[in-house]
Structure formats: structure tokens, C-alpha cells
Motif scaffolding. Structure first.
Motif, mmCIF file in Angstrom:
data_model
loop_
_atom_site.group_PDB
_atom_site.id
_atom_site.type_symbol
_atom_site.label_atom_id
_atom_site.label_comp_id
_atom_site.label_asym_id
_atom_site.label_seq_id
_atom_site.Cartn_x
_atom_site.Cartn_y
_atom_site.Cartn_z
ATOM 1 N N LEU A 42 0.865 -1.063 0.218
ATOM 2 C CA LEU A 42 0.106 0.038 -0.058
ATOM 3 C C LEU A 42 0.991 1.271 -0.062
ATOM 4 O O LEU A 42 0.730 2.118 -0.858
ATOM 5 C CB LEU A 42 -0.892 -0.071 1.260
ATOM 6 N N ASP A 43 1.598 1.317 0.970
ATOM 7 C CA ASP A 43 2.815 2.490 0.967
ATOM 8 C C ASP A 43 3.782 2.184 0.255
ATOM 9 O O ASP A 43 4.411 1.116 0.281
ATOM 10 C CB ASP A 43 3.259 2.834 2.720
ATOM 11 N N PRO A 44 4.347 2.920 -0.790
ATOM 12 C CA PRO A 44 5.487 2.815 -1.854
ATOM 13 C C PRO A 44 6.804 2.637 -1.152
ATOM 14 O O PRO A 44 7.484 2.124 -1.879
ATOM 15 C CB PRO A 44 5.163 3.863 -2.909
ATOM 16 N N THR A 104 -6.526 0.895 -4.928
ATOM 17 C CA THR A 104 -5.217 1.604 -5.236
ATOM 18 C C THR A 104 -4.860 1.186 -6.923
ATOM 19 O O THR A 104 -4.084 1.511 -7.256
ATOM 20 C CB THR A 104 -4.135 1.161 -4.375
ATOM 21 N N THR A 105 -5.669 0.337 -7.290
ATOM 22 C CA THR A 105 -5.248 -0.481 -8.678
ATOM 23 C C THR A 105 -5.310 0.886 -9.583
ATOM 24 O O THR A 105 -4.450 0.840 -10.701
ATOM 25 C CB THR A 105 -6.482 -1.336 -9.089
ATOM 26 N N GLU A 106 -6.164 1.824 -9.488
ATOM 27 C CA GLU A 106 -6.087 2.810 -10.254
ATOM 28 C C GLU A 106 -5.209 4.093 -9.955
ATOM 29 O O GLU A 106 -4.875 4.989 -10.887
ATOM 30 C CB GLU A 106 -7.486 3.778 -10.414
ATOM 31 N N SER A 107 -4.574 3.808 -9.021
ATOM 32 C CA SER A 107 -3.287 4.694 -8.720
ATOM 33 C C SER A 107 -2.178 4.676 -9.411
ATOM 34 O O SER A 107 -1.516 3.818 -9.840
ATOM 35 C CB SER A 107 -2.846 4.545 -7.211
ATOM 36 N N GLN A 108 -1.712 5.973 -10.181
ATOM 37 C CA GLN A 108 -0.708 6.008 -10.948
ATOM 38 C C GLN A 108 0.759 5.329 -9.958
ATOM 39 O O GLN A 108 1.569 4.730 -10.430
ATOM 40 C CB GLN A 108 -0.165 7.171 -11.414
ATOM 41 N N THR A 109 0.748 6.203 -8.827
ATOM 42 C CA THR A 109 1.883 5.665 -7.785
ATOM 43 C C THR A 109 1.911 4.086 -7.649
ATOM 44 O O THR A 109 3.159 3.596 -7.765
ATOM 45 C CB THR A 109 1.650 6.281 -6.505
ATOM 46 N N HIS A 110 0.755 3.434 -7.597
ATOM 47 C CA HIS A 110 0.950 1.912 -7.359
ATOM 48 C C HIS A 110 1.279 0.970 -8.572
ATOM 49 O O HIS A 110 1.757 0.116 -8.664
ATOM 50 C CB HIS A 110 -0.302 1.465 -6.486
ATOM 51 N N SER A 132 4.574 -0.948 -8.982
ATOM 52 C CA SER A 132 4.516 -2.501 -9.327
ATOM 53 C C SER A 132 5.416 -2.700 -10.618
ATOM 54 O O SER A 132 5.762 -3.712 -10.832
ATOM 55 C CB SER A 132 3.014 -2.897 -9.733
ATOM 56 N N SER A 133 5.620 -2.074 -11.620
ATOM 57 C CA SER A 133 6.748 -1.948 -12.767
ATOM 58 C C SER A 133 8.017 -2.452 -12.027
ATOM 59 O O SER A 133 8.592 -2.672 -12.942
ATOM 60 C CB SER A 133 6.610 -0.844 -13.372
ATOM 61 N N GLY A 134 8.164 -2.124 -10.897
ATOM 62 C CA GLY A 134 9.681 -2.284 -10.376
ATOM 63 C C GLY A 134 9.749 -3.460 -9.374
ATOM 64 O O GLY A 134 10.888 -3.920 -9.033
ATOM 65 N N LEU A 135 8.445 -3.889 -9.072
ATOM 66 C CA LEU A 135 8.469 -4.871 -8.031
ATOM 67 C C LEU A 135 9.091 -6.450 -8.572
ATOM 68 O O LEU A 135 9.023 -6.484 -9.783
ATOM 69 C CB LEU A 135 6.997 -5.282 -7.350
ATOM 70 N N SER A 136 9.925 -7.097 -7.848
ATOM 71 C CA SER A 136 10.501 -8.392 -8.167
ATOM 72 C C SER A 136 9.679 -9.558 -8.544
ATOM 73 O O SER A 136 10.233 -10.465 -8.701
ATOM 74 C CB SER A 136 11.837 -8.595 -7.247
ATOM 75 N N MET A 137 8.436 -9.524 -7.738
ATOM 76 C CA MET A 137 7.755 -10.601 -7.699
ATOM 77 C C MET A 137 6.381 -10.402 -8.566
ATOM 78 O O MET A 137 6.147 -9.316 -8.941
ATOM 79 C CB MET A 137 7.116 -10.921 -6.354
ATOM 80 N N PRO A 138 5.689 -11.400 -8.926
ATOM 81 C CA PRO A 138 4.505 -11.366 -9.747
ATOM 82 C C PRO A 138 3.422 -10.564 -8.843
ATOM 83 O O PRO A 138 3.331 -10.446 -7.544
ATOM 84 C CB PRO A 138 4.120 -12.775 -9.889
ATOM 85 N N SER A 145 9.504 5.842 -14.431
ATOM 86 C CA SER A 145 10.639 6.663 -13.615
ATOM 87 C C SER A 145 9.640 7.564 -12.594
ATOM 88 O O SER A 145 8.664 8.009 -13.208
ATOM 89 C CB SER A 145 11.256 7.756 -14.472
ATOM 90 N N PHE A 146 10.175 7.422 -11.371
ATOM 91 C CA PHE A 146 9.475 8.005 -10.528
ATOM 92 C C PHE A 146 10.016 8.331 -9.319
ATOM 93 O O PHE A 146 11.358 7.761 -9.010
ATOM 94 C CB PHE A 146 8.110 7.205 -9.805
ATOM 95 N N LEU A 147 9.797 9.148 -8.143
ATOM 96 C CA LEU A 147 10.475 9.228 -7.172
ATOM 97 C C LEU A 147 10.287 8.177 -6.006
ATOM 98 O O LEU A 147 9.219 7.587 -5.740
ATOM 99 C CB LEU A 147 10.007 10.733 -6.373
ATOM 100 N N GLY A 148 11.500 7.995 -5.321
ATOM 101 C CA GLY A 148 11.409 6.794 -4.224
ATOM 102 C C GLY A 148 12.299 7.055 -3.331
ATOM 103 O O GLY A 148 13.328 8.133 -3.222
ATOM 104 N N ILE A 149 12.741 5.920 -2.478
ATOM 105 C CA ILE A 149 13.836 5.917 -1.661
ATOM 106 C C ILE A 149 14.870 4.718 -1.865
ATOM 107 O O ILE A 149 14.295 3.768 -2.548
ATOM 108 C CB ILE A 149 13.521 5.830 -0.127
ATOM 109 N N ASP A 150 16.026 4.928 -1.507
ATOM 110 C CA ASP A 150 16.861 3.738 -1.719
ATOM 111 C C ASP A 150 17.294 2.892 -0.446
ATOM 112 O O ASP A 150 16.449 3.313 0.596
ATOM 113 C CB ASP A 150 18.279 4.220 -2.377
#
Length: 341
Positions: free
Chosen positions: A148-150, A169-175, A179-185, A211-216
Motif C-alpha cells: 500500500l505505502d510505496p 489503489t489499482t487505479e493509482s499511478q503511484t501503485h 508494481s513496474s519495479g517489484l521483483s515478484m508477480p 521513472s518516479f520518486l522513491g527511496i534507496d
């Protein structure tokens, strides 16, 4: 010259508190080589199922939400035994959901408020959540969660074999970006009103680079560039009406095909498909098995909300052990009977 920067920002922020970094938490609670290899293997199995290379059914099952790590581990120990006994038919992944989306207000989940008292001790919540994930993984159970929280995936995603993006949250651009960067299905649920187009759009979006903002891992703000996630699918959870029966499943499969996507989907036995009545999940489960038995079925997975005790309860100072404090669940006896059908 006076510094007047604070006259225009943080006017409603009560406190800012530094949090442990993802790297530090993983240093304290490491995954280790053996569990790393297990997670990688489990993710590969999930990918094989949703891409029709493994004809078993993916079953994501467990409590609606985690609020008591001891009860969750108790449930996991029971589930691990059954999972091994039915592994020729089902690939069982345990629901370990620490975050809960709220329509208005309410308890936001174990990571946000682990003590159930609005103290919001998130430092403790993150530590306890990761410790529980490790304990469950060591039982040999693959883990599923809803992100839920990115920011949270940086702390826990290395232990997760399947994740969900919820109906709200399916319609949320943030999510979709996350998801485009998550390592699992990742499974995208249809909207709360039953709209599946939103989830299909999300699948298409998450499969592309973003490309988006996040934390390392050190907690620093960073630009995240992803390659896109090719292992996403639709989850039917009902809406204004249930959508688990053959006509609705066939319609959803046709919509996926029309969008150029693989005709593979999961059916959520709970939520609107069960009209929020826990025992109705059994009826949905039986329908799924009947549809699969006929062959050429797009249903490759099922989700079930299950705990030790049936039903749910309100948060209080005298909680019933092993009973949900969010959505109602079926009890363990019913769960075991369903999985042995």
C-alpha cells in the motif's frame, strides 16, 4: 533577514521522526542465502502458474490482516503441514498482510499501528513485521502481501513471492509505477464497483518502464527507473455483484485477450464475491474447482481469507485469539476441509 520558510510549509505536521533505513533493518534481520534461494524458487513457481507452465492452482490464503504475530505464526505452522500434503494440486502461499487501505478512517495495519492503540509505532511495526516474515519463510511457506505505502517494499519485498494491489489503489499511478519495479508477480484487483477495465489498464501500465520518486536502501530520496513487470495478472474480487462464476470469468478472459494480455486470472473468494460473509467463500471455492475441472479454464489462482477462528471482532482490550480484527475469515477447520477437497 529573518528565515520565514516555516510560515508556508509543514503547518499541519505535528512531528517528523527519523526511521530505521531499509539497509539497517535488513542488516539486523537478514534473509540469508538459503531463504533467498527459496524465495527465488517460489517466485518462479508463481510465474510458471500464471503463465500456464504449471497446471497447479495458486492459492493465496491466510488472515485478512496480521495483528498478532503469535497467532499468525500458529496459523502458518498449521498451513505449512497441509501445503506439503496437497502440493501436487495447489501451490499455497500465505497471506501476510500488514497494511490495510481504509475507505474513510480506521486501523491502518500492523506496520502503521502494531500496538492497536493509535500510537503508530512504525519503527516497532517494521521490525516485528520483518521478523514474522522471516519466521514464516523458515517454515517453508511462500509469502503474499498487499503493498500500500510505496516505501514499505524497500523493507520487506525481498521476502515476498506474490503481491497484490488492492481495489482502492489499482487505479493509482503511484501503485502502477511501484508494481513496474517489484521483483515478484503482482495481482491487480478490479475496482470496488466491479470495473475490470481499471485493472486491465493497470496491468498494461505496470508491464512498461517507469521513472518516479522513491527511496534507496539507505533511505535517501532517489529517482527510481524500472524495466516493467511482465508477471502481472487480474484478480476478480466482485463489485456491485459477484464476478466469480463462469459468465463473468469468461467475460474477463475475453477482455484480457482483447487487450493483448494473457488469459489468466485469480478469483478472490472473499470481499464482494462472498458478500462479506465468511462462509460464502466455500461456495466460491467450489465454483472455482468446478470451472477448472471442465478444462480450458482461465482461473489459475484463488484467494481465501482464513484464520484460526471464524468471523471477526472489533479492537478491544480482550481480543479473541486467532480471530480477525478486519474482514471476517473462515476458521481453520473449514480451511483444511476446503484445501483437501
Amino acid at each position: 533577514m529573518t528565515n520565514d520558510i516555516h510560515l508556508t510549509e509543514d503547518l499541519r505536521v505535528k512531528e517528523l521522526k527519523k526511521l530505521v533505513t531499509p539497509a539497517k533493518l535488513k542488516e539486523e534481520l537478514p534473509l540469508g542465502i538459503e531463504l533467498t534461494n527459496k524465495v527465488l524458487a517460489d517466485r518462479e513457481t508463481v510465474r510458471d502458474i500464471i503463465h500456464l507452465r504449471d497446471d497447479r492452482m495458486l492459492v493465496v490464503i491466510g488472515p485478512c490482516s496480521i495483528h498478532d504475530p503469535s497467532a499468525a505464526l500458529d496459523y502458518a505452522q498449521r498451513l505449512a503441514k497441509v501445503a506439503d500434503q496437497v502440493k501436487d494440486r495447489y501451490f499455497i502461499v500465505m497471506r501476510v498482510y500488514f497494511e490495510k487501505p481504509r475507505t474513510t478512517i480506521g486501523w491502518k495495519g500492523f506496520i502503521n499501528d502494531p500496538h492497536l492503540d493509535d500510537s503508530c509505532d512504525m519503527e516497532f511495526g517494521l521490525h516485528a513485521a520483518r521478523k514474522l516474515l522471516l519466521d514464516i519463510a523458515m517454515l517453508g511457506l511462500p509469502i503474499a502481501t498487499e503493498f500500500l505505502d510505496p516505501i514499505v517494499p524497500q523493507y520487506t519485498a525481498d521476502l515476498v513471492s506474490w503481491s497484490a494491489i488492492g481495489a482502492r489503489t489499482t487505479e493509482s499511478q503511484t501503485h502502477r509505477e511501484m508494481s513496474s519495479g517489484l521483483s515478484m508477480p503482482v495481482g491487480f484487483k478490479n475496482a470496488t464497483d466491479g470495473n475490470i477495465e481499471i485493472a486491465i489498464n493497470a496491468i498494461e501500465s505496470a508491464s512498461n518502464a517507469h521513472s518516479f520518486l522513491g527511496i534507496d536502501q539507505d533511505g535517501h530520496t532517489a529517482i527510481v527507473k524500472t524495466t516493467g513487470n511482465p508477471n502481472t495478472h487480474l484478480v476478480l474480487r466482485g463489485g456491485k455483484q459477484p464476478n466469480y462464476q463462469f459468465p463473468e470469468v469468461t467475460y474477463a478472459a475475453c477482455k484480457l485477450e482483447a487487450a493483448g494480455l494473457e488469459k489468466t486470472l485469480m478469483v478472490d473468494c472473499s470481499h464482494a464475491n462472498a458478500s462479506k460473509v465468511a462462509r460464502n467463500q466455500v461456495k466460491v471455492w467450489e465454483s472455482i474447482l468446478e470451472q477448472r475441472a471442465k478444462g480450458n479454464c482461465p482461473i489459475t489462482g484463488a484467494m481465501v481469507e482464513s484464520f484460526i477462528e471464524e468471523g471477526n471482532q472489533k479492537i478491544s482490550g480482550n481480543l479473541t485469539y486467532g480471530q480477525s480484527i478486519t474482514d471476517p475469515c473462515i476458521d481453520w477447520a473449514t480451511t483444511e476441509k476446503m484445501l483437501r477437497m
